[in-house]
Design an enzyme around this catalytic site. Structure first.
Site, PDB file in Angstrom:
ATOM      1  N   LYS A   1       0.844  -1.203   0.000  1.00  0.00           N
ATOM      2  CA  LYS A   1       0.000   0.000   0.000  1.00  0.00           C
ATOM      3  C   LYS A   1       0.873   1.245   0.000  1.00  0.00           C
ATOM      4  O   LYS A   1       0.611   2.208  -0.718  1.00  0.00           O
ATOM      5  CB  LYS A   1      -0.950  -0.010   1.210  1.00  0.00           C
ATOM      6  CG  LYS A   1      -2.090  -1.012   1.044  1.00  0.00           C
ATOM      7  CD  LYS A   1      -2.862  -1.269   2.334  1.00  0.00           C
ATOM      8  CE  LYS A   1      -3.838  -2.418   2.145  1.00  0.00           C
ATOM      9  NZ  LYS A   1      -4.504  -2.845   3.382  1.00  0.00           N
TER      10      LYS A   1
ATOM     11  N   GLN B   1      -4.826  -1.682   9.672  1.00  0.00           N
ATOM     12  CA  GLN B   1      -4.675  -2.980   9.020  1.00  0.00           C
ATOM     13  C   GLN B   1      -5.272  -4.094   9.887  1.00  0.00           C
ATOM     14  O   GLN B   1      -4.958  -4.206  11.070  1.00  0.00           O
ATOM     15  CB  GLN B   1      -3.175  -3.243   8.753  1.00  0.00           C
ATOM     16  CG  GLN B   1      -2.908  -4.524   7.991  1.00  0.00           C
ATOM     17  CD  GLN B   1      -3.490  -4.518   6.580  1.00  0.00           C
ATOM     18  OE1 GLN B   1      -3.384  -3.547   5.850  1.00  0.00           O
ATOM     19  NE2 GLN B   1      -4.139  -5.614   6.202  1.00  0.00           N
TER      20      GLN B   1
ATOM     21  N   ASP C   1     -11.288   2.542   3.954  1.00  0.00           N
ATOM     22  CA  ASP C   1     -11.559   1.113   3.739  1.00  0.00           C
ATOM     23  C   ASP C   1     -13.057   0.860   3.551  1.00  0.00           C
ATOM     24  O   ASP C   1     -13.461  -0.183   3.045  1.00  0.00           O
ATOM     25  CB  ASP C   1     -11.076   0.294   4.939  1.00  0.00           C
ATOM     26  CG  ASP C   1      -9.714  -0.342   4.698  1.00  0.00           C
ATOM     27  OD1 ASP C   1      -9.346  -0.538   3.525  1.00  0.00           O
ATOM     28  OD2 ASP C   1      -9.023  -0.654   5.689  1.00  0.00           O
TER      29      ASP C   1
END
Ligand code: NAD
Length: 284
Positions: free
Chosen positions: A53, A98, A121
């Protein structure tokens, strides 16, 4: 019939190029799109995801702020404090925590604490709720990528029978809502579905998101159907395989994504698109 291959690498490169141009436009107006990445612990897969990422972000000009925390020292409270700081920081456009978080941390509480306007997200209940209402803001990146792949393959879901296999919050459920919003007639199959073969054989669009190699057999596929394979399964041979028997399915499908090189690259591209979208709202 041999199916057309839906090339996720090429489409994700296109998405990233669009993002790069939008990032440059933000920078020209004095706003550098910024993503805060929080990684707790040393899970090897998570470390790879976070590294990838960061690389993609750098390629398109998105700044990242890394917060790497030790699993032992981190508590739910200390993580909530960090999220609150990032929520309040006007220079942070997106916050990514994460997953999975270590077991002693209340992951639900942490995800709930992220400002929905920075939840790139798309996992916050506010964003999932907006999606269900048909008024999406941030859409989870993998299902958003699947929709883009269908679009690039020239598949309009309107009026078609779509089958989503899997009902997770990050893939299956949002995917079903995106297809519904695109006017497909949607069925969701899951671990308790009794006749998967029959469901698959009726579907014009199949999205498989289970995590079981070759669960969907080639002979089940309706001739001409579009097949999107989200599954990423490591075989004993070390090779990566999807949830669909690719070789069998491509003999019947109209279009199909390979694994690897299909949905996988779309996820990070979708994340970058969400970050720049958030930054654009800061530009005004
Ligand atoms: P999950 O384990 O949360 O959900 C799996 C779902 O499959 C469940 O809803 C379950 O009901 C269903 N299921 C299990 N057995 C089934 C069966 N026999 N028949 C029908 N349905 C069944 O998984 P997830 O997080 O949604 O991920 C699914 C797969 O997609 C995994 O392989 C994962 O690695 C992959 N994935 C890929 C990306 C990507 O970027 N390409 C992103 C997320 C997930």
């Amino acid at each position: 019939m041999t199916a057309a291959l839906i090339d996720g690498k090429a489409v994700s490169a296109q998405v990233l190029e669009e993002v790069r141009q939008r990032v440059a436009a933000c920078v020209a107006k004095g706003v550098t799109p910024t993503l805060a990445v929080v990684l707790v612990g040393d899970d090897p897969a998570s470390q790879i995801y976070v590294r990838n990422k960061g690389r993609r972000a750098a390629e398109v000009g998105i700044a990242t702020r890394d917060h790497r925390l030790g699993a032992k020292e981190t508590t739910t409270e200390s993580l909530l404090e960090l999220v609150a700081q990032l929520d309040a920081d006007p220079e942070v456009d997106g916050i990514l925590v994460q997953l999975p978080l270590p077991g002693h941390i209340d992951a639900d509480a942490v995800l709930l604490a992220i400002d929905p306007a920075k939840d790139v997200d798309g996992f916050h209940p506010d964003n999932l709720g907006r999606l269900v209402l048909g008024k999406p803001r941030f859409v989870p990146c993998t299902p958003a990528g699947c929709m883009r792949l269908l679009q690039e393959a020239g598949v309009d879901p309107a009026g078609k029978r779509a089958l989503v296999i899997g009902r997770s919050t990050i893939v299956g459920k949002p995917m079903a809502h995106l297809l519904l919003a695109a006017n497909a007639t949607v069925t969701i199959a899951h671990s308790r579905t009794t006749n998967l073969a029959e469901e698959v054989s009726r579907a014009d669009i199949v999205v498989a998101a289970v995590g079981r190699a070759h669960l969907v057999r080639g002979e089940w596929i309706k001739p001409g159907a579009a097949v999107i394979d989200v599954g990423m399964n490591r075989l004993d041979t070390g090779k990566l395989a999807g949830d669909v028997d690719f070789e069998g399915a491509r003999q019947r499908a109209g279009a199909i994504t390979p694994v690897p090189g299909g949905v996988g690259p779309m996820t990070i591209a979708g994340l970058m698109a969400n970050v720049v979208r958030s930054a654009e709202s800061r530009v005004g």
